[in-house]
Design a protein around this motif. Structure first.
Motif, PDB file in Angstrom:
ATOM      1  N   ASN A 284      28.243  41.508  57.541  1.00 11.20           N
ATOM      2  CA  ASN A 284      29.659  41.470  57.880  1.00 11.20           C
ATOM      3  C   ASN A 284      30.102  40.023  58.048  1.00 11.20           C
ATOM      4  O   ASN A 284      29.284  39.098  58.068  1.00 11.20           O
ATOM      5  N   ILE A 285      31.389  39.827  58.206  1.00 11.51           N
ATOM      6  CA  ILE A 285      31.939  38.486  58.275  1.00 11.51           C
ATOM      7  C   ILE A 285      31.545  37.774  59.574  1.00 11.51           C
ATOM      8  O   ILE A 285      31.400  36.546  59.599  1.00 11.51           O
ATOM      9  N   ASP A 286      31.342  38.531  60.646  1.00 12.14           N
ATOM     10  CA  ASP A 286      30.937  37.902  61.910  1.00 12.14           C
ATOM     11  C   ASP A 286      29.575  37.231  61.762  1.00 12.14           C
ATOM     12  O   ASP A 286      29.380  36.088  62.193  1.00 12.14           O
ATOM     13  N   LEU A 287      28.625  37.953  61.158  1.00 13.07           N
ATOM     14  CA  LEU A 287      27.294  37.389  60.932  1.00 13.07           C
ATOM     15  C   LEU A 287      27.369  36.190  59.989  1.00 13.07           C
ATOM     16  O   LEU A 287      26.689  35.176  60.183  1.00 13.07           O
ATOM     17  N   PHE A 288      28.208  36.295  58.982  1.00  9.93           N
ATOM     18  CA  PHE A 288      28.351  35.207  58.025  1.00  9.93           C
ATOM     19  C   PHE A 288      28.889  33.945  58.706  1.00  9.93           C
ATOM     20  O   PHE A 288      28.348  32.851  58.534  1.00  9.93           O
ATOM     21  N   ASP A 289      29.946  34.079  59.481  1.00 11.21           N
ATOM     22  CA  ASP A 289      30.534  32.915  60.144  1.00 11.21           C
ATOM     23  C   ASP A 289      29.535  32.252  61.085  1.00 11.21           C
ATOM     24  O   ASP A 289      29.439  31.019  61.152  1.00 11.21           O
ATOM     25  N   GLU A 290      28.775  33.069  61.808  1.00  9.41           N
ATOM     26  CA  GLU A 290      27.765  32.531  62.724  1.00  9.41           C
ATOM     27  C   GLU A 290      26.703  31.752  61.942  1.00  9.41           C
ATOM     28  O   GLU A 290      26.282  30.654  62.336  1.00  9.41           O
ATOM     29  N   ASN A 291      26.271  32.321  60.837  1.00 10.69           N
ATOM     30  CA  ASN A 291      25.224  31.704  60.028  1.00 10.69           C
ATOM     31  C   ASN A 291      25.671  30.376  59.439  1.00 10.69           C
ATOM     32  O   ASN A 291      24.906  29.406  59.407  1.00 10.69           O
ATOM     33  N   VAL A 292      26.919  30.309  58.986  1.00  7.33           N
ATOM     34  CA  VAL A 292      27.434  29.059  58.423  1.00  7.33           C
ATOM     35  C   VAL A 292      27.377  27.945  59.470  1.00  7.33           C
ATOM     36  O   VAL A 292      26.958  26.821  59.178  1.00  7.33           O
ATOM     37  N   GLY A 293      27.775  28.250  60.687  1.00 10.24           N
ATOM     38  CA  GLY A 293      27.768  27.233  61.731  1.00 10.24           C
ATOM     39  C   GLY A 293      26.383  26.723  62.044  1.00 10.24           C
ATOM     40  O   GLY A 293      26.160  25.506  62.159  1.00 10.24           O
ATOM     41  N   ILE A 294      25.422  27.621  62.175  1.00  7.22           N
ATOM     42  CA  ILE A 294      24.057  27.216  62.530  1.00  7.22           C
ATOM     43  C   ILE A 294      23.380  26.491  61.375  1.00  7.22           C
ATOM     44  O   ILE A 294      22.703  25.481  61.572  1.00  7.22           O
ATOM     45  N   SER A 295      23.568  26.985  60.166  1.00  2.32           N
ATOM     46  CA  SER A 295      22.871  26.411  59.014  1.00  2.32           C
ATOM     47  C   SER A 295      23.386  25.027  58.648  1.00  2.32           C
ATOM     48  O   SER A 295      22.627  24.191  58.165  1.00  2.32           O
ATOM     49  N   THR A 296      24.666  24.776  58.847  1.00  2.00           N
ATOM     50  CA  THR A 296      25.194  23.448  58.512  1.00  2.00           C
ATOM     51  C   THR A 296      24.956  22.451  59.638  1.00  2.00           C
ATOM     52  O   THR A 296      25.001  21.248  59.419  1.00  2.00           O
ATOM     53  N   ARG A 297      24.685  22.944  60.819  1.00  2.00           N
ATOM     54  CA  ARG A 297      24.298  22.051  61.917  1.00  2.00           C
ATOM     55  C   ARG A 297      22.872  21.555  61.737  1.00  2.00           C
ATOM     56  O   ARG A 297      22.591  20.375  61.947  1.00  2.00           O
ATOM     57  N   SER A 298      21.953  22.443  61.390  1.00  2.00           N
ATOM     58  CA  SER A 298      20.527  22.111  61.307  1.00  2.00           C
ATOM     59  C   SER A 298      20.204  21.537  59.939  1.00  2.00           C
ATOM     60  O   SER A 298      20.113  22.275  58.950  1.00  2.00           O
ATOM     61  N   ARG A 299      20.023  20.228  59.856  1.00  2.00           N
ATOM     62  CA  ARG A 299      19.796  19.572  58.565  1.00  2.00           C
ATOM     63  C   ARG A 299      18.605  20.132  57.791  1.00  2.00           C
ATOM     64  O   ARG A 299      18.680  20.276  56.570  1.00  2.00           O
ATOM     65  N   PRO A 300      17.487  20.484  58.440  1.00  2.00           N
ATOM     66  CA  PRO A 300      16.377  21.057  57.661  1.00  2.00           C
ATOM     67  C   PRO A 300      16.718  22.376  56.969  1.00  2.00           C
ATOM     68  O   PRO A 300      15.983  22.807  56.076  1.00  2.00           O
ATOM     69  N   LEU A 301      17.812  23.035  57.365  1.00  2.00           N
ATOM     70  CA  LEU A 301      18.213  24.296  56.731  1.00  2.00           C
ATOM     71  C   LEU A 301      19.198  24.097  55.586  1.00  2.00           C
ATOM     72  O   LEU A 301      19.588  25.076  54.937  1.00  2.00           O
ATOM     73  N   TRP A 302      19.626  22.868  55.329  1.00  2.00           N
ATOM     74  CA  TRP A 302      20.685  22.640  54.349  1.00  2.00           C
ATOM     75  C   TRP A 302      20.335  23.168  52.959  1.00  2.00           C
ATOM     76  O   TRP A 302      21.147  23.798  52.306  1.00  2.00           O
ATOM     77  N   LYS A 303      19.126  22.901  52.506  1.00  2.00           N
ATOM     78  CA  LYS A 303      18.722  23.361  51.169  1.00  2.00           C
ATOM     79  C   LYS A 303      18.697  24.887  51.114  1.00  2.00           C
ATOM     80  O   LYS A 303      19.230  25.493  50.175  1.00  2.00           O
ATOM     81  N   GLU A 304      18.079  25.479  52.102  1.00  2.00           N
ATOM     82  CA  GLU A 304      17.978  26.936  52.137  1.00  2.00           C
ATOM     83  C   GLU A 304      19.367  27.575  52.184  1.00  2.00           C
ATOM     84  O   GLU A 304      19.628  28.587  51.508  1.00  2.00           O
TER      85      GLU A 304
END
Length: 505
Positions: A284-304
């Motif tokens: 759902n969109i709630d999970l997506f929005d949360e994931n975008v925030g965490i993944s773009t904060r954590s540099r080691p996750l950028w590629k993934e």
């Protein structure tokens, strides 16, 4: 405000007669129970619930200790606090056991009043779990208010008379009682996150009792708690823009666009699709929005994350779903949720009410709409929503005004990209206190000193530049320059540039 706080502080110190200190010094240290506290000693300290009536009702404060491994070089005690507010601190000394500071300090952990093994403060739990969407419609906004009101009412009923005495200032007084119980003239201090505010308050109330001080990932001592939420939103968006720039530099790999604006458009396209059906494992969109925030904060996750967004675009065009690339990203989201849960206890929902909060819900709604319409990723709307403190049911003790430190120059550590305590907050803390500031460039993690990588995630990696600066100061009193920058040790993965790189920041 300041005179009231200092008057109460004086009362607490007057209550420490020599006889009282002598009795308190006889802490019964015993080996701690439980695997998590292995190798530490534990003791219990008794403190007044209300320092204005020091011989009235008493509370129990749980302490832990990692004794200095080189007694001949011992230079005192180092108190620690993990933040929250509401975080348990008994395990903290173990986290520093491999650092050289453990050789010369008795490192003290504490469950603050209201927390864990200390006298606990609890809120009643509601069976109502409302849907608080990341992109609420205007009709959804009153649900946030109703939930905040109920949370405050349940905390009022569950906390009873104890709640008004669970304060930063009383915790600072408890620290000073613990200092006296240990027979120490002064303490040294290492606090993380909210623990930096506690350290600043202790230094304001008991400047003659504080020696060396390290504030790791600091709050802004001038702004209210809610005012700092604006800084969080700015940082969340800045992290996204940096990732989008990085991905745009690698369009041949990710195919999300050749400019940050095009990359944002690709993510927006995926968000619209997720609103109607699951895409790339996002239910759902709630999970997506949360994931975008965490993944773009954590540099080691950028590629993934870039690979996941590329896969999502493919699914929109008809490709088969495959969620395999998201293993570390999903773990990061789960970890973030665990961290939030750990601090959402009665102490968090009480101590944060020490600051003043806006009372007009329409002002919150205007800010929520602005976050929703401008940048909803990273659950920005929730930071703008009313909280239980909007409907505070008690009158807290006034907060002390933090000014230039009246104790030795200390050290502030702050990471660029940290969305718990944004970089600008640490800048103000260092400037206000007159402390040295160690900045960590290109770093999205929270807590900069003595990092130990998660074996499954592989980050955050230790930063020798930060560790060496802290150790030199705590061991030998050697401060770095007033403003020093360390580079992040948690960079994005190596992915080939398409051409001359643009600045990521």
């Amino acid at each position: 405000m300041r005179s009231t706080t200092l008057a109460v502080a004086v009362l607490s110190m007057l209550a420490l007669t020599p006889a009282t200190e002598a009795r308190a010094a006889a802490l019964d240290w015993q080996p701690c129970k439980g695997t998590a506290l292995a190798g530490l000693d534990c003791a219990t300290l008794t403190v007044p619930m209300d320092y204005r009536t020091p011989f009235g009702a008493q509370l129990s404060i749980a302490l832990s200790r990692h004794r200095a491994t080189d007694p001949l070089r011992r230079r005192g005690v180092l108190f620690t606090n993990p933040g929250g507010p509401g975080g348990s601190g008994l395990e903290m000394p173990s986290g520093y056991a491999d650092q050289p500071i453990s050789q010369v300090y008795d490192i003290i952990g504490m469950d603050p009043r209201g927390v864990g093994a200390s006298t606990r403060l609890s809120c009643l739990i509601s069976s109502w779990r409302p849907d608080l969407p990341s992109r609420p419609t205007d009709a959804d906004l009153p649900v946030f208010t109703a939930y905040a009101r109920e949370t405050e009412e349940l905390c009022r009923r569950g906390g009873g008379d104890l709640r008004q005495f669970i304060t930063t200032m009383n915790t600072a007084r408890d620290l000073d009682r613990a200092r006296a119980a240990l027979g120490e003239r002064k303490i040294n201090y290492l606090g993380v996150s909210y623990g930096t505010w506690l350290g600043a308050v202790y230094g304001e109330m008991f400047p003659q009792r504080l020696d060396r001080s390290v504030l790791d990932s600091a709050l802004d001592p001038i702004k209210t708690w809610h005012e700092q939420d604006d800084d969080i939103l700015t940082t969340i968006e800045a992290n996204f823009t940096r990732w989008a720039t990085w991905a745009a530099n690698r369009d041949q790999t990710f195919k999300l666009g050749t400019t940050p604006r095009e990359v944002r458009a690709s993510v927006d396209k995926i968000a619209e699709a997720v609103k109607t059906k699951p895409i790339a494992g996002f239910r759902n969109i709630d999970l997506f929005d949360e994931n975008v925030g965490i993944s773009t904060r954590s540099r080691p996750l950028w590629k993934e994350f870039g690979e996941t967004m590329s896969q999502a675009l493919g699914e929109i065009s008809g490709a088969k779903s495959d969620t395999a690339p998201r293993s570390r990203t999903d773990r990061a989201v789960a970890t973030a949720r665990e961290d939030i849960k750990a601090t959402r206890n009665g102490v968090f929902q009480t101590v944060t009410c020490e600051w003043n909060w806006p009372s007009n819900v329409e002002d919150y709604y205007a800010d929520m709409r602005r976050a929703r319409d401008h940048f909803p990723y990273g659950d920005t709307v929730s930071y703008m929503a009313p909280t239980n403190c909007t409907f505070r049911s008690f009158t807290p003790e006034p907060l002390p005004k933090i000014g230039p430190a009246r104790y030795p120059t200390g050290l502030v550590l702050q990471g660029d990209g940290d969305t718990n305590t944004p970089y600008v907050n640490g800048e103000v803390m260092a400037e206000t206190l007159g402390s040295s500031l160690v900045s960590v460039a290109g770093e999205g993690t929270h807590g900069q000193y003595a990092n130990v990588p998660d074996p499954l995630m592989g980050f955050p990696a230790a930063n020798p530049c930060v560790d060496n600066a802290v150790n030199a100061y705590l061991l030998d009193g050697v401060l770095p320059g007033s403003r020093v920058t360390c580079q992040s040790t948690n960079p994005p993965p190596s992915v080939p540039f398409d051409g001359p790189p643009r600045s990521v920041g």
